[in-house]
Design an enzyme around this catalytic site. Structure first.
Site, short mmCIF file in Angstrom:
data_model
loop_
_atom_site.label_atom_id
_atom_site.label_comp_id
_atom_site.label_asym_id
_atom_site.label_seq_id
_atom_site.Cartn_x
_atom_site.Cartn_y
_atom_site.Cartn_z
CG ASP A 103 -2.28 0.67 0.93
OD1 ASP A 103 -2.24 1.87 0.63
OD2 ASP A 103 -3.34 0.03 1.00
CG HIS B 128 -0.84 1.58 -3.37
ND1 HIS B 128 -2.10 1.31 -2.88
CD2 HIS B 128 -0.47 0.46 -4.04
CE1 HIS B 128 -2.48 0.09 -3.25
NE2 HIS B 128 -1.49 -0.44 -3.95
#
Length: 481
Positions: free
Chosen positions: A282, A305
């Site tokens: 993430d 991310h």
């Protein structure tokens, strides 16, 4: 005269014996280290001289390229050492050593400048635990061995499903060392782990997947040199804290590990994160509501991310974020580069944010403002939005695989004072199938060459007083000026 001399000798011997007994009593609980503590830390070996196994082969996952200017900490000479082995820890990676760690912590907490030591070449299985202050100043947790979380989901107690190692109310505290914190989170990422969580959540709707290392209401905290890996969810979290320094750490979990943020900041201010490698499933760094005065620099991010502000404003909540500087960042094969994401319906503001000297390689979306963030298939359209202003993108260079720039601002609350300076983004050479045009929606500001692709030059609208007035009206009386 002779009797007087004999009495003096006896008195001197009595004092020496008393001092020796007192020192021996202290040594039962802690060992005193002197100049030999200046020696370099021993690195973990594949197999220690004591016969215990070394690091698990799973720890040899390749990570991002080394960050520049590594820094290695040390604790002062003459510190009183509280070795967990002296408090009953086995260090075999199987026995539960939680009580030993807690006992060492409680003893060290009472001594200024104390060091709780996790020695090298040992593995310590630690169940969810809270290490609580306030303690005497300058406490150090030296992690040179390996701390292991319970490997099976069912082994976690219901009360420990929020975090694994929870530090609460600690001030002037440092965690450092050459060792590892292994969350052993793979069981949580599997379908069976998800089913187990959902089954137990029927009786506890607020149940969470654990964070590996969490600091709550803590101040003047330093985290340096350690490796945190394979957390069930977020790896390192700071909540309601201040005066945070993170330096030369490594965070590592697989790209497909869900929601495994690297570093998560919430209601936290005065933070510096530097010279670290982060690869996860993430956001490498996530900045949430209540954060201000954050400086992030010299970070290698990937997989993951990217560096994110948000998501903010979920469920019509208020969000306030300000004074963020993200610079000298390298991102490789990430979903996004640097982004701001907010939910529709929220209120508050994001202001004074700078992203500069960002290098991207095969990043899908290098530059993003997304005020229509949604983690479901369909989200309801709403008019309110977190106001975004004073955002500068300066020298964003590299390659993208989907779209170079995506600024999707709210229909009703425009983004204002956005600067695009020296943006040079080329399509990836690895089978590019994306969009070559930049997208800007309801975003106002100015751009400055060089700009590549050229569509960036026509992306932003020219601001007016009425536009700024609309943006201000949605953040007034919610966030501090």
């Amino acid at each position: 005269m002779k009797s007087i001399r004999n009495s003096s000798v006896r008195f001197f011997l009595f004092v020496v014996v008393a001092v020796f007994i007192r020192f021996a009593m202290i040594s039962v609980e802690a060992r005193k280290h002197h100049s030999n503590r200046n020696k370099p830390h021993k690195h973990l070996k594949d197999k220690g001289s004591n016969g215990h196994n070394g690091p698990d082969p799973a720890t040899n996952i390749p990570g991002p390229a080394p960050a520049p200017l590594p820094y290695y900490g040390s604790y002062p000479t003459h510190s009183i050492i509280f070795d967990v082995l002296s408090f009953g820890a086995k260090g075999d990676g199987v026995s539960d050593d939680s009580k030993a760690l807690l006992a060492a912590w409680k003893a060290a907490c009472k001594v200024s400048g104390a060091v709780v030591e996790i020695p090298a070449e040992f593995k310590f299985l630690i169940k969810p635990i809270t290490l609580q202050g306030p303690c005497m100043p300058h406490l150090v947790l030296e992690v040179d061995g390996i701390l292991l979380a319970p490997p099976q989901v069912g082994a976690w107690p219901k009360s420990g499903l929020f975090q694994w190692l929870n530090f609460k109310w600690v001030h002037d505290f440092t965690i450092q060392g050459t060792g590892k914190l292994d969350g052993q989170g793979s069981a949580w990422w599997s379908p069976s782990g998800v089913y187990y969580i959902q089954k137990r959540s029927k009786h506890n709707p607020d149940m969470k997947v654990p964070t590996a290392l969490r600091f709550y209401d803590s101040h003047n905290v330093t985290v340096r040199d350690i490796k945190i890996m394979n957390s069930p969810q977020c790896h390192l979290k700071f909540d309601s804290s201040s005066g945070i320094k993170v330096n030369n750490i490594t965070i590592n979990s697989p790209e497909n590990s869900p929601n495994t943020d690297g570093i998560h900041l919430q209601n936290t201010k005065d933070v510096e994160i530097q010279h670290s490698n982060i690869g996860c499933g993430d956001d490498c760094v996530s900045i949430q509501t209540g954060c201000s005065n954050i400086h992030i620099h010299h970070i290698n991010c990937g997989p993951g991310h990217g560096i994110s502000v948000g998501g903010l404003g979920k469920d019509k909540s208020a969000a306030c974020v300000s004074d963020i500087v993200v610079e000298k960042i390298s991102l490789q094969n990430t979903l996004s580069g640097v982004r701001i994401k907010t939910w529709q319906g929220g209120v508050g503001s994001v202001k004074n944010v700078t992203f500069s000297s960002i290098e991207v390689s095969d990043v899908k979306y290098p530059v993003i403002i997304d005020q229509f963030y949604c983690d479901k298939k369909i989200c309801k359209n709403q008019t309110d939005a977190v106001a975004i202003s004073g955002v500068k993108y300066d020298r964003i260079i590299g390659s993208y695989s989907v779209q170079p720039l995506h600024l999707a601002c709210s229909n009703d609350v425009p983004c204002t004072d956005v600067d695009l300076i020296d943006i040079q983004l080329k399509p990836s050479s690895n089978g590019f199938r994306g969009f070559r045009q930049a997208l800007c929606w309801n975003s106002y500001g100015k751009s400055q060459a060089p700009l590549l692709p050229s569509s960036i030059d026509y992306c932003l609208r020219t601001e007016s007083r009425s536009v700024k007035r609309i943006a201000r009206s949605h953040s007034e009386h919610i966030c501090p000026p």
